[in-house]
Design a protein around this motif. Structure first.
Motif, PDB file in Angstrom:
ATOM      1  N   VAL A 179       3.245  14.911 -11.558  1.00 38.27           N
ATOM      2  CA  VAL A 179       3.080  15.006 -13.006  1.00 38.27           C
ATOM      3  C   VAL A 179       1.943  15.967 -13.352  1.00 38.27           C
ATOM      4  O   VAL A 179       2.066  16.801 -14.255  1.00 38.27           O
ATOM      5  CB  VAL A 179       2.815  13.613 -13.610  1.00 38.27           C
ATOM      6  N   LEU A 180       0.841  15.857 -12.638  1.00 36.34           N
ATOM      7  CA  LEU A 180      -0.304  16.722 -12.909  1.00 36.34           C
ATOM      8  C   LEU A 180       0.029  18.187 -12.617  1.00 36.34           C
ATOM      9  O   LEU A 180      -0.356  19.087 -13.368  1.00 36.34           O
ATOM     10  CB  LEU A 180      -1.504  16.286 -12.076  1.00 36.34           C
ATOM     11  N   GLU A 181       0.741  18.418 -11.522  1.00 35.80           N
ATOM     12  CA  GLU A 181       1.071  19.794 -11.150  1.00 35.80           C
ATOM     13  C   GLU A 181       1.967  20.472 -12.178  1.00 35.80           C
ATOM     14  O   GLU A 181       1.930  21.697 -12.340  1.00 35.80           O
ATOM     15  CB  GLU A 181       1.745  19.798  -9.775  1.00 35.80           C
ATOM     16  N   THR A 182       2.760  19.670 -12.901  1.00 40.40           N
ATOM     17  CA  THR A 182       3.679  20.222 -13.896  1.00 40.40           C
ATOM     18  C   THR A 182       3.179  20.028 -15.321  1.00 40.40           C
ATOM     19  O   THR A 182       3.875  20.385 -16.269  1.00 40.40           O
ATOM     20  CB  THR A 182       5.059  19.560 -13.761  1.00 40.40           C
ATOM     21  N   ASN A 183       1.955  19.447 -15.452  1.00 42.18           N
ATOM     22  CA  ASN A 183       1.392  19.152 -16.776  1.00 42.18           C
ATOM     23  C   ASN A 183       2.365  18.302 -17.590  1.00 42.18           C
ATOM     24  O   ASN A 183       2.585  18.522 -18.793  1.00 42.18           O
ATOM     25  CB  ASN A 183       1.039  20.433 -17.542  1.00 42.18           C
ATOM     26  N   GLY A 184       2.965  17.303 -16.907  1.00 43.66           N
ATOM     27  CA  GLY A 184       3.957  16.456 -17.542  1.00 43.66           C
ATOM     28  C   GLY A 184       3.344  15.235 -18.212  1.00 43.66           C
ATOM     29  O   GLY A 184       2.126  15.089 -18.321  1.00 43.66           O
ATOM     30  N   ASP A 185       4.214  14.321 -18.646  1.00 43.93           N
ATOM     31  CA  ASP A 185       3.807  13.097 -19.330  1.00 43.93           C
ATOM     32  C   ASP A 185       3.484  12.030 -18.279  1.00 43.93           C
ATOM     33  O   ASP A 185       4.368  11.632 -17.509  1.00 43.93           O
ATOM     34  CB  ASP A 185       4.942  12.618 -20.237  1.00 43.93           C
ATOM     35  N   PRO A 186       2.229  11.545 -18.223  1.00 45.66           N
ATOM     36  CA  PRO A 186       1.834  10.617 -17.150  1.00 45.66           C
ATOM     37  C   PRO A 186       2.015   9.141 -17.498  1.00 45.66           C
ATOM     38  O   PRO A 186       1.649   8.277 -16.697  1.00 45.66           O
ATOM     39  CB  PRO A 186       0.343  10.931 -16.981  1.00 45.66           C
ATOM     40  N   ARG A 187       2.558   8.826 -18.663  1.00 42.00           N
ATOM     41  CA  ARG A 187       2.532   7.421 -19.112  1.00 42.00           C
ATOM     42  C   ARG A 187       3.295   6.474 -18.187  1.00 42.00           C
ATOM     43  O   ARG A 187       2.800   5.379 -17.862  1.00 42.00           O
ATOM     44  CB  ARG A 187       3.065   7.323 -20.549  1.00 42.00           C
ATOM     45  N   GLU A 188       4.454   6.862 -17.740  1.00 43.52           N
ATOM     46  CA  GLU A 188       5.249   5.959 -16.899  1.00 43.52           C
ATOM     47  C   GLU A 188       4.523   5.628 -15.599  1.00 43.52           C
ATOM     48  O   GLU A 188       4.453   4.462 -15.184  1.00 43.52           O
ATOM     49  CB  GLU A 188       6.609   6.583 -16.598  1.00 43.52           C
ATOM     50  N   VAL A 189       3.946   6.636 -14.961  1.00 43.73           N
ATOM     51  CA  VAL A 189       3.285   6.391 -13.679  1.00 43.73           C
ATOM     52  C   VAL A 189       1.977   5.624 -13.867  1.00 43.73           C
ATOM     53  O   VAL A 189       1.590   4.811 -13.012  1.00 43.73           O
ATOM     54  CB  VAL A 189       3.065   7.717 -12.919  1.00 43.73           C
ATOM     55  N   ILE A 190       1.274   5.836 -14.982  1.00 43.16           N
ATOM     56  CA  ILE A 190       0.054   5.064 -15.259  1.00 43.16           C
ATOM     57  C   ILE A 190       0.392   3.593 -15.438  1.00 43.16           C
ATOM     58  O   ILE A 190      -0.312   2.703 -14.930  1.00 43.16           O
ATOM     59  CB  ILE A 190      -0.668   5.622 -16.500  1.00 43.16           C
ATOM     60  N   ARG A 191       1.484   3.315 -16.155  1.00 39.86           N
ATOM     61  CA  ARG A 191       1.900   1.914 -16.347  1.00 39.86           C
ATOM     62  C   ARG A 191       2.302   1.276 -15.016  1.00 39.86           C
ATOM     63  O   ARG A 191       2.007   0.096 -14.759  1.00 39.86           O
ATOM     64  CB  ARG A 191       3.052   1.861 -17.345  1.00 39.86           C
ATOM     65  N   TRP A 245       0.823  -1.209   0.000  1.00 38.24           N
ATOM     66  CA  TRP A 245       0.000   0.000   0.000  1.00 38.24           C
ATOM     67  C   TRP A 245       0.856   1.258   0.000  1.00 38.24           C
ATOM     68  O   TRP A 245       0.458   2.294  -0.549  1.00 38.24           O
ATOM     69  CB  TRP A 245      -0.962  -0.021   1.179  1.00 38.24           C
ATOM     70  N   GLN A 246       2.057   1.170   0.562  1.00 34.04           N
ATOM     71  CA  GLN A 246       2.983   2.297   0.469  1.00 34.04           C
ATOM     72  C   GLN A 246       3.421   2.519  -0.975  1.00 34.04           C
ATOM     73  O   GLN A 246       3.558   3.659  -1.430  1.00 34.04           O
ATOM     74  CB  GLN A 246       4.213   2.042   1.348  1.00 34.04           C
ATOM     75  N   ALA A 247       3.612   1.404  -1.720  1.00 33.80           N
ATOM     76  CA  ALA A 247       3.987   1.517  -3.133  1.00 33.80           C
ATOM     77  C   ALA A 247       2.876   2.193  -3.929  1.00 33.80           C
ATOM     78  O   ALA A 247       3.134   3.028  -4.812  1.00 33.80           O
ATOM     79  CB  ALA A 247       4.288   0.137  -3.706  1.00 33.80           C
ATOM     80  N   PHE A 248       1.629   1.845  -3.610  1.00 32.29           N
ATOM     81  CA  PHE A 248       0.494   2.514  -4.257  1.00 32.29           C
ATOM     82  C   PHE A 248       0.496   4.005  -3.926  1.00 32.29           C
ATOM     83  O   PHE A 248       0.276   4.852  -4.795  1.00 32.29           O
ATOM     84  CB  PHE A 248      -0.820   1.895  -3.783  1.00 32.29           C
ATOM     85  N   GLY A 249       0.734   4.324  -2.648  1.00 29.34           N
ATOM     86  CA  GLY A 249       0.752   5.720  -2.242  1.00 29.34           C
ATOM     87  C   GLY A 249       1.851   6.512  -2.944  1.00 29.34           C
ATOM     88  O   GLY A 249       1.640   7.652  -3.379  1.00 29.34           O
ATOM     89  N   ASP A 250       3.026   5.910  -3.068  1.00 28.46           N
ATOM     90  CA  ASP A 250       4.128   6.565  -3.764  1.00 28.46           C
ATOM     91  C   ASP A 250       3.771   6.816  -5.227  1.00 28.46           C
ATOM     92  O   ASP A 250       4.116   7.857  -5.798  1.00 28.46           O
ATOM     93  CB  ASP A 250       5.391   5.711  -3.679  1.00 28.46           C
ATOM     94  N   CYS A 251       3.074   5.863  -5.822  1.00 31.26           N
ATOM     95  CA  CYS A 251       2.655   5.989  -7.220  1.00 31.26           C
ATOM     96  C   CYS A 251       1.703   7.183  -7.381  1.00 31.26           C
ATOM     97  O   CYS A 251       1.827   7.974  -8.325  1.00 31.26           O
ATOM     98  CB  CYS A 251       1.995   4.694  -7.681  1.00 31.26           C
ATOM     99  N   THR A 252       0.761   7.311  -6.466  1.00 26.66           N
ATOM    100  CA  THR A 252      -0.174   8.438  -6.528  1.00 26.66           C
ATOM    101  C   THR A 252       0.550   9.767  -6.341  1.00 26.66           C
ATOM    102  O   THR A 252       0.246  10.754  -7.027  1.00 26.66           O
ATOM    103  CB  THR A 252      -1.271   8.273  -5.460  1.00 26.66           C
ATOM    104  N   THR A 253       1.520   9.811  -5.435  1.00 24.51           N
ATOM    105  CA  THR A 253       2.290  11.034  -5.224  1.00 24.51           C
ATOM    106  C   THR A 253       3.040  11.431  -6.495  1.00 24.51           C
ATOM    107  O   THR A 253       3.116  12.621  -6.848  1.00 24.51           O
ATOM    108  CB  THR A 253       3.274  10.853  -4.060  1.00 24.51           C
TER     109      THR A 253
END
Length: 375
Positions: free
Chosen positions: A270-282, A257-265
């Motif tokens: 990415v959202l705050e910087t309007n970056g590319d979200p593909r790596e974190v989505i995968r 669950w910590q790994a999930f939390g880190d992924c969301t962070t």
């Protein structure tokens, strides 16, 4: 999705609530991790037409259930019976999918939650009973596919009856009521769905803390640039079943669950910087596969998206059985490639992700009522 409609009768009143997509944090939010959710411009609408001599409420809910009638004199007993069934679920004596007997029970239970706010018969300040009539619904989203349809039904019911009974509430009070009523559908759920259908927009959810995520006007999520939703079939398992199964298998795995939390962070950054979200989505999809909520067919679809240059993940509870995983989030920077990919899935409903900036609200006066209106 096209909707057949007829002109709204002059005495019908309607409310609507948006659906939702979870960008990150499904399942892990139950264990204290953060989640990111957006309300989407796909709505469930609920309409009320007075039928003054009926002595109760008749339901005619599109795609939910056959017409049914709820006399006013049984409403309190009806509410108490569902409360008892929820208590049985909490004791482990009843599976979550058996709490509600009919799909439209949830809307009627929501109405009963407002009854204690009404004045006693013979009192002053408002009507002593709900108004007899027919509740009619229509939906722009598939039910039971992870897009928040049950929470949307509850939120639309609350807004509709706030208006009909003259009992206005704050958004915070609506949020609490949505959470309370929706427990009958999902059992031990989170605040994710309630936050989306009540507040709208994009929100970070952690426990009871709801925080709006600021997106610039040119943000890809605001402009629907590259973000999509795809319905990969209706799951065979309910949200409550999935949450219970995951809890049984992985509930004590704090590292997971910590790994999930880190992924969301990471996604928040990415959202705050309007970056590319593909790596974190995968990465998120891989974690969801690890806890067993991604059916084989849905996993194959995510891989197909990745091969063409995009990224996809389950958005919602997924499923612990069957081949269908429900709603999936897709980010693909190439619109032509996304369109070409979806030609291989002609039976899948999909569209650009468009954020609904408002939560549950009354329908505009010039809106048409669904064609299922009382004849």
């Amino acid at each position: 999705m096209s909707i057949n409609a007829i002109t709204k009768p002059h005495d019908a009143t309607g409310a609507r609530a948006p659906g939702k997509l979870i960008l990150s944090g499904e399942h892990s939010v139950v264990y204290g991790a953060p989640a990111v959710v957006v309300a989407i411009e796909r709505y469930i609408e609920l309409w009320f037409t007075p039928l003054h001599k009926t002595g109760g409420l008749q339901t005619a809910f599109e795609t939910l259930a056959p017409r049914s009638f709820y006399p006013f004199d049984i409403l309190k007993g009806f509410r108490d019976s569902l409360d008892r069934r929820f208590d049985e679920f909490m004791r482990g004596d009843l599976p979550v999918q058996k709490i509600l007997k009919r799909p439209d029970d949830l809307a009627i239970y929501t109405l009963t939650s407002l009854l204690p706010m009404l004045p006693a018969p013979g009192g002053t300040g408002g009507p002593p009973l709900p108004i007899p009539g027919q509740l009619t619904s229509r939906s722009e989203m598939p039910l039971g596919a992870g897009m928040g349809s049950s929470a949307a039904v509850v939120a639309a019911t609350i807004v509709l009856y706030e208006h009909l009974l003259g009992l206005p509430q704050s958004a915070e009070d609506r949020f609490k009521k949505v959470r309370f009523c929706e427990r009958l559908q999902h059992g031990k759920g989170s605040a994710i769905d309630a936050s989306a259908v009540v507040f709208g927009g994009a929100n970070r959810v952690q426990g009871e803390d709801i925080r709006p995520i600021g997106l610039t006007d040119d943000h890809s999520l605001k402009t629907s640039d590259g973000w999509y939703w795809v319905i990969h079939g209706r799951p065979e398992a309910s949200t409550g079943e999935c949450v219970a199964q995951v809890r049984l298998r992985h509930g004590q795995d704090t590292q997971l669950w910590q790994a999930f939390g880190d992924c969301t962070t990471k996604l928040e950054t990415v959202l705050e910087t309007n970056g590319d979200p593909r790596e974190v989505i995968r990465e998120n999809q891989s974690l969801l596969e690890q806890i067993g909520v991604v059916p084989v067919a849905s996993a194959r679809f995510a891989k197909a998206v990745q091969v063409t240059g995009g990224a996809a993940k389950i958005s919602g509870a997924g499923s612990v059985k069957g081949e269908q995983g429900g709603a999936m989030l897709v980010y693909h920077p190439n619109a032509e490639a996304m369109t070409e990919l979806m030609k291989a899935y002609p039976d899948r409903e999909w569209d650009r992700l468009t954020i609904a900036q408002k939560g549950a609200e009354l329908m505009p006066a010039n809106t048409q009522e669904p064609s299922m209106a009382a004849q």
